[in-house]
Design a protein around this motif. Structure first.
Motif, PDB file in Angstrom:
ATOM      1  N   MET A   2       0.849  -1.182   0.000  1.00  0.00           N
ATOM      2  CA  MET A   2       0.000   0.000   0.000  1.00  0.00           C
ATOM      3  C   MET A   2       0.892   1.241   0.000  1.00  0.00           C
ATOM      4  O   MET A   2       1.853   1.319   0.746  1.00  0.00           O
ATOM      5  CB  MET A   2      -0.906   0.027   1.230  1.00  0.00           C
ATOM      6  CG  MET A   2      -1.988  -1.024   1.215  1.00  0.00           C
ATOM      7  SD  MET A   2      -3.160  -0.874  -0.140  1.00  0.00           S
ATOM      8  CE  MET A   2      -4.041   0.593   0.322  1.00  0.00           C
ATOM      9  N   CYS A   3       0.540   2.170  -0.859  1.00  0.00           N
ATOM     10  CA  CYS A   3       1.262   3.435  -0.937  1.00  0.00           C
ATOM     11  C   CYS A   3       0.234   4.551  -1.026  1.00  0.00           C
ATOM     12  O   CYS A   3      -0.457   4.674  -2.039  1.00  0.00           O
ATOM     13  CB  CYS A   3       2.190   3.448  -2.149  1.00  0.00           C
ATOM     14  SG  CYS A   3       3.127   4.974  -2.304  1.00  0.00           S
ATOM     15  N   HIS A   4       0.108   5.304   0.041  1.00  0.00           N
ATOM     16  CA  HIS A   4      -0.846   6.417   0.082  1.00  0.00           C
ATOM     17  C   HIS A   4      -2.255   5.961  -0.304  1.00  0.00           C
ATOM     18  O   HIS A   4      -2.964   6.627  -1.056  1.00  0.00           O
ATOM     19  CB  HIS A   4      -0.391   7.568  -0.823  1.00  0.00           C
ATOM     20  CG  HIS A   4       0.952   8.113  -0.467  1.00  0.00           C
ATOM     21  ND1 HIS A   4       1.156   8.928   0.617  1.00  0.00           N
ATOM     22  CD2 HIS A   4       2.160   7.944  -1.059  1.00  0.00           C
ATOM     23  CE1 HIS A   4       2.436   9.258   0.690  1.00  0.00           C
ATOM     24  NE2 HIS A   4       3.063   8.660  -0.314  1.00  0.00           N
ATOM     25  N   GLY A   5      -2.653   4.804   0.187  1.00  0.00           N
ATOM     26  CA  GLY A   5      -3.993   4.294  -0.057  1.00  0.00           C
ATOM     27  C   GLY A   5      -4.186   3.579  -1.380  1.00  0.00           C
ATOM     28  O   GLY A   5      -5.301   3.200  -1.719  1.00  0.00           O
ATOM     29  N   THR A  17       7.332   3.774  -3.495  1.00  0.00           N
ATOM     30  CA  THR A  17       7.183   3.005  -4.736  1.00  0.00           C
ATOM     31  C   THR A  17       8.492   2.624  -5.420  1.00  0.00           C
ATOM     32  O   THR A  17       8.484   2.186  -6.563  1.00  0.00           O
ATOM     33  CB  THR A  17       6.253   3.685  -5.789  1.00  0.00           C
ATOM     34  OG1 THR A  17       6.926   4.762  -6.415  1.00  0.00           O
ATOM     35  CG2 THR A  17       4.948   4.139  -5.163  1.00  0.00           C
ATOM     36  N   ARG A  18       9.614   2.742  -4.731  1.00  0.00           N
ATOM     37  CA  ARG A  18      10.858   2.265  -5.344  1.00  0.00           C
ATOM     38  C   ARG A  18      10.791   0.749  -5.439  1.00  0.00           C
ATOM     39  O   ARG A  18      10.135   0.084  -4.637  1.00  0.00           O
ATOM     40  CB  ARG A  18      12.065   2.693  -4.517  1.00  0.00           C
ATOM     41  CG  ARG A  18      12.313   4.177  -4.584  1.00  0.00           C
ATOM     42  CD  ARG A  18      13.494   4.590  -3.690  1.00  0.00           C
ATOM     43  NE  ARG A  18      13.551   6.034  -3.597  1.00  0.00           N
ATOM     44  CZ  ARG A  18      12.898   6.743  -2.677  1.00  0.00           C
ATOM     45  NH1 ARG A  18      12.167   6.144  -1.754  1.00  0.00           N
ATOM     46  NH2 ARG A  18      12.995   8.055  -2.672  1.00  0.00           N
ATOM     47  N   ILE A  29       7.806   7.127  -8.536  1.00  0.00           N
ATOM     48  CA  ILE A  29       6.493   7.060  -9.177  1.00  0.00           C
ATOM     49  C   ILE A  29       6.129   5.607  -9.433  1.00  0.00           C
ATOM     50  O   ILE A  29       6.997   4.745  -9.533  1.00  0.00           O
ATOM     51  CB  ILE A  29       6.429   7.839 -10.508  1.00  0.00           C
ATOM     52  CG1 ILE A  29       7.337   7.210 -11.553  1.00  0.00           C
ATOM     53  CG2 ILE A  29       6.697   9.310 -10.303  1.00  0.00           C
ATOM     54  CD1 ILE A  29       6.943   7.518 -12.972  1.00  0.00           C
ATOM     55  N   ALA A  30       4.852   5.379  -9.522  1.00  0.00           N
ATOM     56  CA  ALA A  30       4.333   4.099 -10.000  1.00  0.00           C
ATOM     57  C   ALA A  30       3.405   4.438 -11.153  1.00  0.00           C
ATOM     58  O   ALA A  30       2.751   5.485 -11.153  1.00  0.00           O
ATOM     59  CB  ALA A  30       3.576   3.364  -8.899  1.00  0.00           C
ATOM     60  N   SER A  71       5.796  10.174  -3.183  1.00  0.00           N
ATOM     61  CA  SER A  71       6.064  11.071  -2.066  1.00  0.00           C
ATOM     62  C   SER A  71       4.778  11.507  -1.367  1.00  0.00           C
ATOM     63  O   SER A  71       4.688  11.446  -0.147  1.00  0.00           O
ATOM     64  CB  SER A  71       6.844  12.295  -2.548  1.00  0.00           C
ATOM     65  OG  SER A  71       7.106  13.176  -1.480  1.00  0.00           O
ATOM     66  N   CYS A  72       3.779  11.943  -2.151  1.00  0.00           N
ATOM     67  CA  CYS A  72       2.562  12.480  -1.538  1.00  0.00           C
ATOM     68  C   CYS A  72       1.287  11.710  -1.868  1.00  0.00           C
ATOM     69  O   CYS A  72       0.251  11.941  -1.255  1.00  0.00           O
ATOM     70  CB  CYS A  72       2.375  13.937  -1.932  1.00  0.00           C
ATOM     71  SG  CYS A  72       1.913  14.211  -3.669  1.00  0.00           S
TER      72      CYS A  72
END
Length: 108
Positions: A2-5, A17-18, A29-30, A71-72
């Motif tokens: 999970m990345c920022h939902g 997301t690395r 980025i993804a 990042s955000c």
């Protein structure tokens, strides 16, 4: 992961997301793959564990959200991403400008 939902699949190694293939400080980025509507950090991750049927985003779909800032969590449209000069328009995090060298893997 999970990345920022958002679910980001593949060989993700951190919450920005690395992945095991691209993991510099700028690799945050993804990309949502058009073929399976799923975020992956890179084409290699999609090849390893994706749908097995890669398809690039058609130009008439460039207004759709397809890039996730690690990042955000802001989701950029393809048009936003292609014109952002490797900087998130929401948080000003810097993206890897080298990604533009292989946009043909993701976008028409």
């Amino acid at each position: 992961m999970m990345c920022h939902g958002h679910v980001v699949k593949g060989n993700v190694i951190d919450a920005e997301t690395r992945c095991s293939h691209y993991h510099s400080p700028l690799d945050i980025i993804a990309i949502k793959f058009y073929c399976c509507d799923t975020y992956y950090p890179c084409f290699d991750c999609h090849e390893e564990s994706g749908c097995g049927n890669p398809a690039v985003w058609p130009a008439d779909q460039f207004s759709k959200k397809a890039v996730l800032c690690g990042s955000c969590g802001y989701e950029l449209t393809v048009n936003e991403y292609k014109s952002c000069q490797s900087v998130c328009p929401n948080c000003a995090a810097k993206f890897n400008p080298g990604c533009g060298l292989h946009w043909e893997l993701y976008f028409e």
